[in-house]
Each structure stands twice: as C-alpha cells, then as structure tokens.
Write a protein that holds these residues in place. Structure first.
Motif, PDB file in Angstrom:
ATOM      1  N   ALA A  12       0.676  -1.329  -0.020  1.00  0.00           N
ATOM      2  CA  ALA A  12       0.043  -0.131  -0.001  1.00  0.00           C
ATOM      3  C   ALA A  12       0.825   1.145   0.037  1.00  0.00           C
ATOM      4  O   ALA A  12       0.660   2.263  -0.796  1.00  0.00           O
ATOM      5  CB  ALA A  12      -0.941  -0.017   1.279  1.00  0.00           C
ATOM      6  N   THR A  13       1.975   1.043   0.717  1.00  0.00           N
ATOM      7  CA  THR A  13       2.799   2.502   0.789  1.00  0.00           C
ATOM      8  C   THR A  13       3.534   2.571  -0.565  1.00  0.00           C
ATOM      9  O   THR A  13       3.497   3.829  -0.924  1.00  0.00           O
ATOM     10  CB  THR A  13       3.669   2.152   1.976  1.00  0.00           C
ATOM     11  N   LEU A  14       3.950   1.532  -1.067  1.00  0.00           N
ATOM     12  CA  LEU A  14       4.607   1.762  -2.368  1.00  0.00           C
ATOM     13  C   LEU A  14       3.672   2.328  -3.510  1.00  0.00           C
ATOM     14  O   LEU A  14       4.107   3.096  -4.267  1.00  0.00           O
ATOM     15  CB  LEU A  14       5.048   0.320  -2.685  1.00  0.00           C
ATOM     16  N   SER A  15       2.486   1.707  -3.239  1.00  0.00           N
ATOM     17  CA  SER A  15       1.425   2.221  -4.211  1.00  0.00           C
ATOM     18  C   SER A  15       1.189   3.688  -4.373  1.00  0.00           C
ATOM     19  O   SER A  15       0.848   4.467  -5.246  1.00  0.00           O
ATOM     20  CB  SER A  15       0.127   1.283  -4.537  1.00  0.00           C
ATOM     21  N   GLN A  16       0.993   4.173  -2.991  1.00  0.00           N
ATOM     22  CA  GLN A  16       0.670   5.324  -2.690  1.00  0.00           C
ATOM     23  C   GLN A  16       1.942   6.416  -3.016  1.00  0.00           C
ATOM     24  O   GLN A  16       1.340   7.503  -3.348  1.00  0.00           O
ATOM     25  CB  GLN A  16       0.302   5.344  -1.068  1.00  0.00           C
ATOM     26  N   GLU A  17       2.836   5.994  -2.844  1.00  0.00           N
ATOM     27  CA  GLU A  17       4.212   6.821  -2.917  1.00  0.00           C
ATOM     28  C   GLU A  17       4.452   6.986  -4.483  1.00  0.00           C
ATOM     29  O   GLU A  17       5.563   7.611  -4.800  1.00  0.00           O
ATOM     30  CB  GLU A  17       5.134   6.751  -2.103  1.00  0.00           C
ATOM     31  N   ARG A  18       4.403   5.910  -5.295  1.00  0.00           N
ATOM     32  CA  ARG A  18       5.050   5.620  -6.566  1.00  0.00           C
ATOM     33  C   ARG A  18       4.733   7.023  -7.468  1.00  0.00           C
ATOM     34  O   ARG A  18       5.834   7.275  -8.009  1.00  0.00           O
ATOM     35  CB  ARG A  18       4.533   4.422  -7.157  1.00  0.00           C
ATOM     36  N   GLY A  19       3.605   7.309  -7.546  1.00  0.00           N
ATOM     37  CA  GLY A  19       3.626   8.624  -8.473  1.00  0.00           C
ATOM     38  C   GLY A  19       4.401   9.910  -8.230  1.00  0.00           C
ATOM     39  O   GLY A  19       4.872  10.544  -9.078  1.00  0.00           O
ATOM     40  N   ARG A  20       4.256  10.317  -6.947  1.00  0.00           N
ATOM     41  CA  ARG A  20       4.784  11.332  -6.314  1.00  0.00           C
ATOM     42  C   ARG A  20       6.293  11.219  -6.558  1.00  0.00           C
ATOM     43  O   ARG A  20       7.172  12.229  -6.829  1.00  0.00           O
ATOM     44  CB  ARG A  20       4.568  11.672  -4.908  1.00  0.00           C
ATOM     45  N   LEU A  21       6.783   9.975  -6.244  1.00  0.00           N
ATOM     46  CA  LEU A  21       8.399   9.887  -6.172  1.00  0.00           C
ATOM     47  C   LEU A  21       8.913   9.751  -7.527  1.00  0.00           C
ATOM     48  O   LEU A  21       9.773  10.272  -7.880  1.00  0.00           O
ATOM     49  CB  LEU A  21       8.396   8.403  -5.286  1.00  0.00           C
ATOM     50  N   ARG A  22       8.219   9.029  -8.463  1.00  0.00           N
ATOM     51  CA  ARG A  22       8.421   8.968  -9.845  1.00  0.00           C
ATOM     52  C   ARG A  22       8.547  10.608 -10.562  1.00  0.00           C
ATOM     53  O   ARG A  22       9.357  10.776 -11.026  1.00  0.00           O
ATOM     54  CB  ARG A  22       7.413   8.128 -10.826  1.00  0.00           C
ATOM     55  N   SER A  23       7.475  11.340 -10.166  1.00  0.00           N
ATOM     56  CA  SER A  23       7.417  12.611 -10.379  1.00  0.00           C
ATOM     57  C   SER A  23       8.917  13.463 -10.058  1.00  0.00           C
ATOM     58  O   SER A  23       9.351  14.131 -10.721  1.00  0.00           O
ATOM     59  CB  SER A  23       6.198  13.327 -10.207  1.00  0.00           C
ATOM     60  N   PHE A  24       8.960  13.244  -8.763  1.00  0.00           N
ATOM     61  CA  PHE A  24      10.185  13.922  -8.231  1.00  0.00           C
ATOM     62  C   PHE A  24      11.475  13.473  -8.982  1.00  0.00           C
ATOM     63  O   PHE A  24      12.201  14.505  -9.213  1.00  0.00           O
ATOM     64  CB  PHE A  24      10.364  13.464  -6.698  1.00  0.00           C
ATOM     65  N   ILE A  25      11.657  12.263  -8.984  1.00  0.00           N
ATOM     66  CA  ILE A  25      12.904  11.826  -9.685  1.00  0.00           C
ATOM     67  C   ILE A  25      12.935  12.176 -11.049  1.00  0.00           C
ATOM     68  O   ILE A  25      14.034  12.724 -11.373  1.00  0.00           O
ATOM     69  CB  ILE A  25      12.913  10.303  -9.765  1.00  0.00           C
ATOM     70  N   ILE A  38      16.570   4.611 -10.965  1.00  0.00           N
ATOM     71  CA  ILE A  38      16.541   5.176  -9.525  1.00  0.00           C
ATOM     72  C   ILE A  38      15.463   4.559  -8.708  1.00  0.00           C
ATOM     73  O   ILE A  38      15.530   4.412  -7.548  1.00  0.00           O
ATOM     74  CB  ILE A  38      16.882   6.627  -9.490  1.00  0.00           C
ATOM     75  N   LEU A  39      14.053   4.919  -9.366  1.00  0.00           N
ATOM     76  CA  LEU A  39      12.887   4.454  -8.545  1.00  0.00           C
ATOM     77  C   LEU A  39      13.033   3.087  -8.215  1.00  0.00           C
ATOM     78  O   LEU A  39      12.451   2.688  -6.937  1.00  0.00           O
ATOM     79  CB  LEU A  39      11.760   4.700  -9.650  1.00  0.00           C
ATOM     80  N   GLN A  40      13.497   2.016  -8.989  1.00  0.00           N
ATOM     81  CA  GLN A  40      13.467   0.768  -8.546  1.00  0.00           C
ATOM     82  C   GLN A  40      14.536   0.685  -7.549  1.00  0.00           C
ATOM     83  O   GLN A  40      14.296  -0.183  -6.846  1.00  0.00           O
ATOM     84  CB  GLN A  40      13.785  -0.108  -9.907  1.00  0.00           C
ATOM     85  N   ASP A  41      15.680   0.912  -7.533  1.00  0.00           N
ATOM     86  CA  ASP A  41      16.500   1.111  -6.449  1.00  0.00           C
ATOM     87  C   ASP A  41      16.206   1.667  -5.078  1.00  0.00           C
ATOM     88  O   ASP A  41      16.159   0.799  -4.034  1.00  0.00           O
ATOM     89  CB  ASP A  41      17.717   1.806  -6.823  1.00  0.00           C
ATOM     90  N   VAL A  42      15.318   2.723  -5.436  1.00  0.00           N
ATOM     91  CA  VAL A  42      14.680   3.194  -4.005  1.00  0.00           C
ATOM     92  C   VAL A  42      13.704   2.189  -3.622  1.00  0.00           C
ATOM     93  O   VAL A  42      13.520   1.860  -2.402  1.00  0.00           O
ATOM     94  CB  VAL A  42      14.189   4.573  -4.074  1.00  0.00           C
ATOM     95  N   PHE A  43      12.639   1.563  -4.282  1.00  0.00           N
ATOM     96  CA  PHE A  43      11.800   0.754  -3.759  1.00  0.00           C
ATOM     97  C   PHE A  43      12.478  -0.669  -3.420  1.00  0.00           C
ATOM     98  O   PHE A  43      12.117  -1.048  -2.252  1.00  0.00           O
ATOM     99  CB  PHE A  43      10.884   0.341  -5.107  1.00  0.00           C
ATOM    100  N   PHE A  44      13.378  -1.002  -3.845  1.00  0.00           N
ATOM    101  CA  PHE A  44      14.318  -2.085  -3.422  1.00  0.00           C
ATOM    102  C   PHE A  44      14.841  -1.683  -2.141  1.00  0.00           C
ATOM    103  O   PHE A  44      14.493  -2.742  -1.191  1.00  0.00           O
ATOM    104  CB  PHE A  44      15.471  -2.721  -4.482  1.00  0.00           C
ATOM    105  N   GLU A  45      15.577  -0.863  -1.964  1.00  0.00           N
ATOM    106  CA  GLU A  45      15.943  -0.440  -0.579  1.00  0.00           C
ATOM    107  C   GLU A  45      14.942  -0.382   0.391  1.00  0.00           C
ATOM    108  O   GLU A  45      15.066  -0.558   1.520  1.00  0.00           O
ATOM    109  CB  GLU A  45      16.985   0.804  -0.735  1.00  0.00           C
ATOM    110  N   PHE A  46      13.822   0.257   0.118  1.00  0.00           N
ATOM    111  CA  PHE A  46      12.698   0.484   1.033  1.00  0.00           C
ATOM    112  C   PHE A  46      12.243  -0.889   1.457  1.00  0.00           C
ATOM    113  O   PHE A  46      11.987  -1.373   2.631  1.00  0.00           O
ATOM    114  CB  PHE A  46      11.670   1.202   0.310  1.00  0.00           C
ATOM    115  N   THR A  47      12.090  -1.919   0.535  1.00  0.00           N
ATOM    116  CA  THR A  47      11.614  -3.177   0.761  1.00  0.00           C
ATOM    117  C   THR A  47      12.513  -4.004   1.708  1.00  0.00           C
ATOM    118  O   THR A  47      12.073  -4.445   2.743  1.00  0.00           O
ATOM    119  CB  THR A  47      11.450  -4.082  -0.293  1.00  0.00           C
ATOM    120  N   GLN A  48      13.955  -3.819   1.501  1.00  0.00           N
ATOM    121  CA  GLN A  48      14.892  -4.410   2.522  1.00  0.00           C
ATOM    122  C   GLN A  48      14.801  -3.598   3.995  1.00  0.00           C
ATOM    123  O   GLN A  48      14.892  -4.378   4.828  1.00  0.00           O
ATOM    124  CB  GLN A  48      16.288  -4.092   1.774  1.00  0.00           C
ATOM    125  N   ALA A  49      14.617  -2.347   4.024  1.00  0.00           N
ATOM    126  CA  ALA A  49      14.461  -1.727   5.377  1.00  0.00           C
ATOM    127  C   ALA A  49      13.256  -2.162   6.100  1.00  0.00           C
ATOM    128  O   ALA A  49      13.287  -1.972   7.219  1.00  0.00           O
ATOM    129  CB  ALA A  49      14.667  -0.257   5.091  1.00  0.00           C
TER     130      ALA A  49
END
Length: 190
Positions: A12-25, A38-49
């Motif tokens: 849910a968090t990834l779905s909610q933030e995806r659009g805003r984060l992609r626009s920022f990047i 970069i977006l995929q790297d951030v999501f991967f790191e987020f998933t790990q954290a």
C-alpha cells in the motif's frame, strides 16, 4: 504485527508513493530509464529496510530522502571517469593528451537537472577564484586553451613562443588548480 499485514502495508505504501516519487525523480533526472532505475533502487532499498525489526516511521519522507541520495549517487558515478592526469606527463613536450581541452568534460552538464546545474555553478565559481590566483602567464594559457578552445600551435605562433613553453605553463596551471580545487572536488564527487 502479522507478516501478511506487514506485506500488505508495504504494498500500500509503495502504491501510494509511486506517482509522487516518480515525478520527483523525473524532475531531477532527464533520462527516463535512469529515473526508472533510481525508482526501482529506492523501492528495493525500502523493501529491504521495511523487513528490518526497526519500523520506518515516515515512509514518504524516507523514500524521498533515499531517492535524493540515489540521484546524487547516479550523478557522481557519471563523473567518476578519471581526469587525464597532468602529473602523468613528465615531459611537457608530450602533447598526446595535453592539447585536448578537458574542463567541459569534468563539469556537470546543465541539462542534467537542477542539482547538476547547481553543482556546475558552484564549481565554476571556485574555478574562477582559483584561476585568479594563478600567475598571469599560466592563467592566460589555461583560459585560451580550455575556455576559448585555442590550439597550442596557434598560440605559439601568435606569441612567438614554443609549443613546449605553452604546454609547460598549462601543465603548471592544471597542477595548481587541482591542488587548490581538491577540497571542492571531494565534496561533490566522493
């Protein structure tokens, strides 16, 4: 919290933030494939954290902070190509690399987004100040070759000097500039 609930909140968090984060990047990185990486790297790191015992309190802020760091990392990686070393040519008569301007190659491109534009501005200010500290003869050769794009042969003919003399002056200018600019280089590229 059950594992299924935790995974559901992650999705849910990834779905909610995806659009805003992609626009920022995309606002910071011109190349769409680099932005997606970069977006995929951030999501991967987020998933790990997310899977660590410590919870992430403000997921949105965390994602944007990591994205900003990944953008900077990507910018740095593009600049990791080593400069031709002015100290590697022990003889000033070796013109293989010395006759090629290199300054523009090491500056961030203004088209690479706001962070690159800012870095370029800061670096140019420091370069300008460092150039002002050089002896006039070295400064003149450096500016003529690196900024104005003039060849050593043309300058030698105009000034009645040998090409080797001009090469030596530029070499000393480059050595002095590198020494003077090392701290700012380290701040941006390491």
């Amino acid at each position: 919290m059950a594992l299924a609930d935790k995974e559901q909140r992650l999705t849910a968090t990834l779905s909610q933030e995806r659009g805003r984060l992609r626009s920022f990047i995309r606002g910071q990185v011109r190349d769409a494939s680099d932005a997606e990486d970069i977006l995929q790297d951030v999501f991967f790191e987020f998933t790990q954290a997310w899977r660590l015992p410590e919870p992430i309190e403000q997921a949105g802020a965390w994602l944007f902070r990591v994205a900003r760091h990944r953008i900077i990392d990507r910018f740095r990686k593009k600049r990791e190509e080593p400069l031709r070393s002015a100290t590697s040519n022990t003889e000033a008569s070796d013109t293989s690399d010395a006759d090629e301007p290199w300054l523009e190659d090491v500056l961030p491109s203004p088209e690479d987004g706001p962070e690159a534009l800012y870095a370029r501005k800061v670096l140019l200010e420091h370069i300008s100040a460092a150039l002002a500290e050089l002896p006039e003869e070295q400064r003149a050769v450096f500016i003529a070759h690196e900024i104005e794009g003039r060849s050593f042969e043309a300058m030698a003919q105009e000034q009645g000097l040998s090409t080797n003399t001009l090469l030596a002056r530029k070499r000393y200018a480059v050595l002095a500039l590198r020494k003077r600019l090392q701290p700012i280089h380290d701040a941006f590229f390491e």
